[in-house]
Design an enzyme around this catalytic site. Structure first.
Site, short mmCIF file in Angstrom:
data_model
loop_
_atom_site.label_atom_id
_atom_site.label_comp_id
_atom_site.label_asym_id
_atom_site.label_seq_id
_atom_site.Cartn_x
_atom_site.Cartn_y
_atom_site.Cartn_z
N ILE A 92 0.83 -1.20 0.00
CA ILE A 92 0.00 0.00 0.00
C ILE A 92 0.87 1.26 0.00
O ILE A 92 0.60 2.22 -0.72
CB ILE A 92 -0.95 0.00 1.22
CG1 ILE A 92 -2.09 -1.00 0.98
CG2 ILE A 92 -1.52 1.39 1.48
CD1 ILE A 92 -3.05 -1.14 2.15
N GLU A 93 1.92 1.24 0.79
CA GLU A 93 2.73 2.44 0.97
C GLU A 93 3.54 2.81 -0.26
O GLU A 93 3.56 3.98 -0.66
CB GLU A 93 3.66 2.27 2.17
CG GLU A 93 2.94 2.19 3.52
CD GLU A 93 2.23 3.47 3.89
OE1 GLU A 93 2.56 4.54 3.32
OE2 GLU A 93 1.32 3.42 4.74
#
Length: 302
Positions: A92-93
């Site tokens: 996600i990051e």
């Protein structure tokens, strides 16, 4: 700005002329202000999840797990944080380290520290932490890039998190989240562990039965404060049985067909310590489940 520089000089023995030179090169970025006032976390759940629950990110997670299997196994054993959770967070990051941000952190943090009154105090603290970090790491503060909010490296740690939770997992006496996946994986696990992750405990369950007057039961805070027994007495049932005294949070998410409800537990709250959003935490959890299922699939098919 002058007062901020004076504080750094007096409190941390920074060189005033070097700080003045650094800040003379820092740029105000309107794009940073624009981005922080319209974060993805303000979207409805059904829109937000489409950003992260994609085939590309699931398959990328499986590939990342396969490439770093040995490290993830060691981290899971040492910290008790499941590999799939760590992989999902990094996915996600930064899309598994492929997109670590294009903003100079000095520009982002200076813009937010001095031109965003709503959270100026927080970002001034992060700017202070960033300058301390770059001095400790012996890196040029003008060269470090990250997100619009100043998050950095493979796992996107803000400066205070870098200084407090990042670890040297590969044993080379240098904590490197910029491009060292071993340190990044270990640091995410350490972050979760330090925030109270419970090894082997559930994270969140969907609600299968909900009373008509559901709104009064939904919790504003993310930390579990209600007993499951009290929810049951009000007509709420989880998809999985929980002991009556289990602390939970009843959470609402907006789907295209209307609101849906989930029962969040302590480990779900721990995920929100990484990003203080229930949307983020649910996306991370569901992505982790998809990655785990896909990762295990080859062994199941044999």
């Amino acid at each position: 700005m002058d007062r901020f520089i004076t504080t750094l000089v007096q409190s941390y023995d920074f060189d005033r002329s070097e700080l003045e030179k650094t800040f003379s090169q820092a740029r105000y970025l309107q794009s940073v202000i624009d981005a922080i006032t319209r974060p993805a976390e303000k979207l409805d759940w059904y829109r937000y999840k489409r950003i992260f629950l994609t085939e590309d990110r699931i398959n990328g997670g499986v590939d990342y797990w396969q490439r770093h299997q040995e490290i993830l196994s060691r981290v899971e054993e040492e910290f008790g944080v499941p590999a799939e959770i760590i992989v999902a967070i990094i996915g996600i990051e930064t899309r598994y380290g492929s997109n670590k941000g294009g903003y100079r952190v000095i520009d982002s943090l200076s813009t937010l520290a001095f031109h965003y009154p709503k959270r100026a105090r927080f970002f001034r603290s992060e700017l202070e932490q960033f300058l301390l970090l770059t001095r400790e790491q012996q890196v040029d503060p003008m060269e470090i890039k990250g997100s619009y909010a100043g998050a950095m490296g493979i796992p996107q740690f803000i400066a205070s998190s870098y200084r407090n939770y990042a670890i040297d997992f590969d044993g080379d006496d240098y904590v490197n989240l910029w491009d060292n996946h071993e340190d990044a994986i270990g640091s995410v696990a350490n972050y979760f562990s330090r925030h109270g992750w419970i090894n082997g405990a559930p994270v969140i369950y969907p609600v299968t039965e909900m009373p008509v007057d559901a709104d009064r039961l939904v919790q504003d805070k993310l930390e579990p404060e209600t007993t499951y027994e009290s929810l049951q007495q009000a007509g709420v049932e989880s998809a999985r049985p929980l002991t009556p005294d289990t602390r939970v949070a009843l959470l609402e998410f907006e789907e295209t067909s209307g609101p849906v409800y989930w029962v969040g537990l302590k480990n779900f709250y721990v995920i929100t310590r990484y990003n203080h959003s229930q949307l983020y935490a649910l996306a991370a959890y569901l992505l982790s489940r998809e990655i785990l299922e896909r990762y295990q699939q080859p062994a199941t098919d044999m």
